[in-house]
Design a protein around this motif. Structure first.
Motif, PDB file in Angstrom:
ATOM      1  N   GLN A 200       0.828  -1.208   0.000  1.00  0.00           N
ATOM      2  CA  GLN A 200       0.000   0.000   0.000  1.00  0.00           C
ATOM      3  C   GLN A 200       0.859   1.254   0.000  1.00  0.00           C
ATOM      4  N   ALA A 201       1.913   1.276   0.799  1.00  0.00           N
ATOM      5  CA  ALA A 201       2.785   2.442   0.852  1.00  0.00           C
ATOM      6  C   ALA A 201       3.487   2.650  -0.483  1.00  0.00           C
ATOM      7  N   THR A 202       3.934   1.572  -1.108  1.00  0.00           N
ATOM      8  CA  THR A 202       4.605   1.667  -2.402  1.00  0.00           C
ATOM      9  C   THR A 202       3.671   2.259  -3.451  1.00  0.00           C
TER      10      THR A 202
ATOM     11  N   VAL B 214       4.921  12.054  -2.547  1.00  0.00           N
ATOM     12  CA  VAL B 214       5.654  10.968  -1.899  1.00  0.00           C
ATOM     13  C   VAL B 214       6.831  10.598  -2.799  1.00  0.00           C
TER      14      VAL B 214
ATOM     15  N   ILE C  77       9.914   5.461   0.088  1.00  0.00           N
ATOM     16  CA  ILE C  77       9.344   4.594   1.113  1.00  0.00           C
ATOM     17  C   ILE C  77      10.522   3.955   1.844  1.00  0.00           C
TER      18      ILE C  77
ATOM     19  N   SER D 289       7.829  -1.574   9.561  1.00  0.00           N
ATOM     20  CA  SER D 289       6.682  -0.760   9.156  1.00  0.00           C
ATOM     21  C   SER D 289       7.131   0.295   8.154  1.00  0.00           C
ATOM     22  N   PRO D 290       6.321   0.525   7.110  1.00  0.00           N
ATOM     23  CA  PRO D 290       6.708   1.514   6.113  1.00  0.00           C
ATOM     24  C   PRO D 290       6.561   2.943   6.623  1.00  0.00           C
ATOM     25  N   THR D 291       7.462   3.804   6.177  1.00  0.00           N
ATOM     26  CA  THR D 291       7.346   5.245   6.407  1.00  0.00           C
ATOM     27  C   THR D 291       7.537   5.945   5.065  1.00  0.00           C
ATOM     28  N   LEU D 292       6.987   7.141   4.959  1.00  0.00           N
ATOM     29  CA  LEU D 292       7.031   7.896   3.714  1.00  0.00           C
ATOM     30  C   LEU D 292       7.985   9.077   3.836  1.00  0.00           C
TER      31      LEU D 292
ATOM     32  N   PRO E 246       2.166   6.263   7.170  1.00  0.00           N
ATOM     33  CA  PRO E 246       1.076   6.279   6.194  1.00  0.00           C
ATOM     34  C   PRO E 246      -0.274   6.639   6.816  1.00  0.00           C
TER      35      PRO E 246
END
Length: 75
Positions: free
Chosen positions: A17-19, A39, A42, A48-51, A66
């Motif tokens: 989802q972040a990608t 954005v 990532i 956990s993903p961060t932007l 996110p």
């Protein structure tokens, strides 16, 4: 182990989802302000993903969760 599998699926879904946000314009809640930008990256922190967001006023904001995104727009 079998118990790790559900967490791996949740992590993979969050990363996917972040990608999907890469290159999109987002609004992000930062304290009492909403900041708009694109954005640009990532990263993963503790799984956990961060932007990373390049804002309209040419600032770079890193380590944005996110969940802080309030709106997504394609340009």
């Amino acid at each position: 182990t079998t118990n790790d599998r559900p967490q791996q699926l949740v992590t993979a879904n969050a990363i996917s989802q972040a990608t999907g946000l890469l290159g999109t314009r987002v609004d992000v809640v930062q304290g009492s302000q909403t900041v708009s930008g694109i954005v640009t990256a990532i990263a993963l922190q503790n799984g956990s993903p961060t932007l990373t967001i390049s804002t309209d006023d040419r600032r770079t904001i890193s380590n944005v969760a996110p969940s802080s995104v309030s709106q997504v727009r394609k340009e």
